[in-house]
Scaffold this motif. Structure first.
Motif, short mmCIF file in Angstrom:
data_model
loop_
_atom_site.label_atom_id
_atom_site.label_comp_id
_atom_site.label_asym_id
_atom_site.label_seq_id
_atom_site.Cartn_x
_atom_site.Cartn_y
_atom_site.Cartn_z
N MET A 49 0.91 -1.21 -0.10
CA MET A 49 -0.02 -0.06 0.07
C MET A 49 1.03 1.23 0.00
O MET A 49 1.83 1.24 0.76
N GLU A 55 -1.62 6.48 6.64
CA GLU A 55 -0.61 5.98 7.74
C GLU A 55 -0.16 7.02 8.58
O GLU A 55 0.17 6.59 10.07
N TYR A 252 -7.18 -4.95 6.55
CA TYR A 252 -7.20 -4.19 5.19
C TYR A 252 -7.18 -5.25 4.33
O TYR A 252 -6.82 -6.31 4.30
N ALA A 269 -3.44 -6.85 8.56
CA ALA A 269 -2.10 -7.57 9.12
C ALA A 269 -2.15 -7.27 10.63
O ALA A 269 -2.58 -6.55 11.04
N ARG A 312 8.41 -6.08 10.28
CA ARG A 312 8.67 -4.67 10.03
C ARG A 312 9.60 -4.24 10.85
O ARG A 312 9.88 -4.77 12.20
N ARG A 339 5.99 0.35 8.86
CA ARG A 339 4.79 -0.06 7.88
C ARG A 339 5.01 0.58 6.63
O ARG A 339 4.30 0.18 5.74
N1 GLY Z 1 1.76 -1.09 5.68
C1 GLY Z 1 0.82 -1.94 6.50
C2 GLY Z 1 1.50 -2.73 7.31
O1 GLY Z 1 2.58 -2.73 7.71
O2 GLY Z 1 0.63 -3.54 7.81
#
Ligand code: GLY
Length: 378
Positions: A49, A55, A252, A269, A312, A339
């Motif tokens: 995304m 965000e 999402y 997620a 992440r 993210r």
């Molecule tokens: N960018 C969305 C996530 O890290 O879940």
């Protein structure tokens, strides 16, 4: 020492590959080390995304950097696709955030209010508006914030394209070789030592090892980057159920083209502090699936395609670490993208190329992303 590239990049995710490709196109000799023989880190796991307006918590440095990232993506994707002769599936599909209760609607409304006041392209939707943008959503989703100019890209296709583009730009790609230590020479960075015991001298070293960045030895200061696990799944579809990105309570949805070109829907997620364990668990993934079905009831019929997890690279303030170490010339940090590594890759790569060449990062990003900010420095 075996060879002396101008720069060594530590990490073969999107940030490391993008930095390597950018540096090589500017004439630098570059060697990139990646611990996995076939990279399977956060880039491989990511949803893709490109949604700074969804965000960013406020109109701060993350938002401006993210908007710069989104603005860079279309040309960057085109150039990358030409260089690699592979698609990355950049799509300006928009994102719809929906709410089914007063509290969630009020949070969306607050986001709409500040973003609308700041002149961003944001639309507040009632139920009829939600239905127009995403007719497959269940009727309970009565409030929506639509971000029509946000986008998506396929991170796995992007990773493969960057690998091909970096290779054809002359980057030496050493996959399956982890870097263990940053070396010093004459008071500045001198190169790296790998886990295999090889030493490579370089004038610059770029730390782009995602969640593993803080584990490198020889760093002049602790680097508080930690893994934040995200579990995800994908569903097989006969035809796409939504045109754009959608987010509601607990999940999402990201439309994606599968390897066989058939439509998939990626569902994400979780956000978990689980150390370096890259595993899925059934309760978490099943919960994501139920949240996706609550958004789009027809997904109950969709067979599961795959489930996976990724780590992440999180930081204490959720902002990237981007800059040169003030105590070790030539050591550049490009990590902690949490993210948003996919979104921020084009602008991070440009920034890294500038930092390696001795340029300063612009404000307010230099201060906000400074590697010393966790230790009382700027
Ligand atoms: N960018 C969305 C996530 O890290 O879940």
């Amino acid at each position: 020492m075996a060879s002396r590239p101008d720069a060594v990049i530590v990490g073969g995710g999107i940030i490391g590959l993008a930095a390597a490709w950018t540096l090589a196109r500017r004439g630098a000799t570059v060697t990139l080390f990646e611990r996995d023989p076939v990279p399977r880190g956060a880039t491989w796991a990511a949803g893709g995304m490109l949604v700074p307006l969804g965000e960013a918590p406020d109109p701060g440095p993350f938002l401006s950097f993210g908007l710069a990232g989104l603005a860079a993506w279309p040309d960057w994707a085109r150039t990358l696709e030409e260089a690699a002769e592979r698609p990355v599936d950049f799509t300006r599909c928009g994102k719809l955030l929906v709410a089914d209760d007063a509290e969630a609607a009020a949070a969306l409304r607050r986001r709409f209010d500040w973003q609308d006041a700041d002149g961003h392209d944001v639309r507040w939707l009632d139920r009829a508006g939600v239905e127009r943008v995403a007719p497959a959503l269940a009727p309970r989703w009565a409030h929506g914030l639509h971000l029509p100019d946000q986008a998506r890209v396929d991170p796995r296709r992007t990773g493969r394209a960057l690998t091909a583009a970096a290779r054809s730009a002359g980057v030496e790609l050493r996959f399956g070789e982890a870097v263990e230590q940053i070396l010093r020479l004459d008071g500045r960075v001198g190169g790296v030592r790998t886990a295999h015991g090889a030493t490579v001298a370089a004038g610059a070293v770029v730390v782009a090892a995602g969640a593993w960045s803080g584990g490198l030895s020889g760093l002049p200061r602790p680097l508080p980057v930690r893994p934040v696990r995200g579990q995800m799944l994908s569903l097989e579809l006969d035809a796409p159920v939504v045109d754009g990105l959608v987010a509601g309570a607990g999940a999402y949805l990201i439309p994606r083209r599968g390897e066989d070109d058939r439509p998939l829907l990626v569902v994400g997620a979780s956000m978990e502090e689980a150390g370096f364990t890259v595993a899925t668990d059934d309760p978490t993934v099943d919960g994501l699936r139920r949240a996706a079905e609550a958004l789009v009831p027809e997904l109950r019929e969709a067979p599961e395609h795959a489930r996976w997890a990724g780590l992440r690279p999180g930081t204490p303030d959720d902002l990237p670490v981007l800059g040169v170490d003030p105590e070790l010339d030539g050591l550049v940090y490009a990590t902690g993208h949490h993210r948003n590594g996919i979104l921020l890759a084009p602008v991070t790569a440009e920034a890294v190329a500038g930092l390696v060449a001795g340029e300063m990062l612009s404000e307010p990003w230099a201060r906000a992303f400074a590697p010393t900010r966790f230790h009382g420095g700027r």
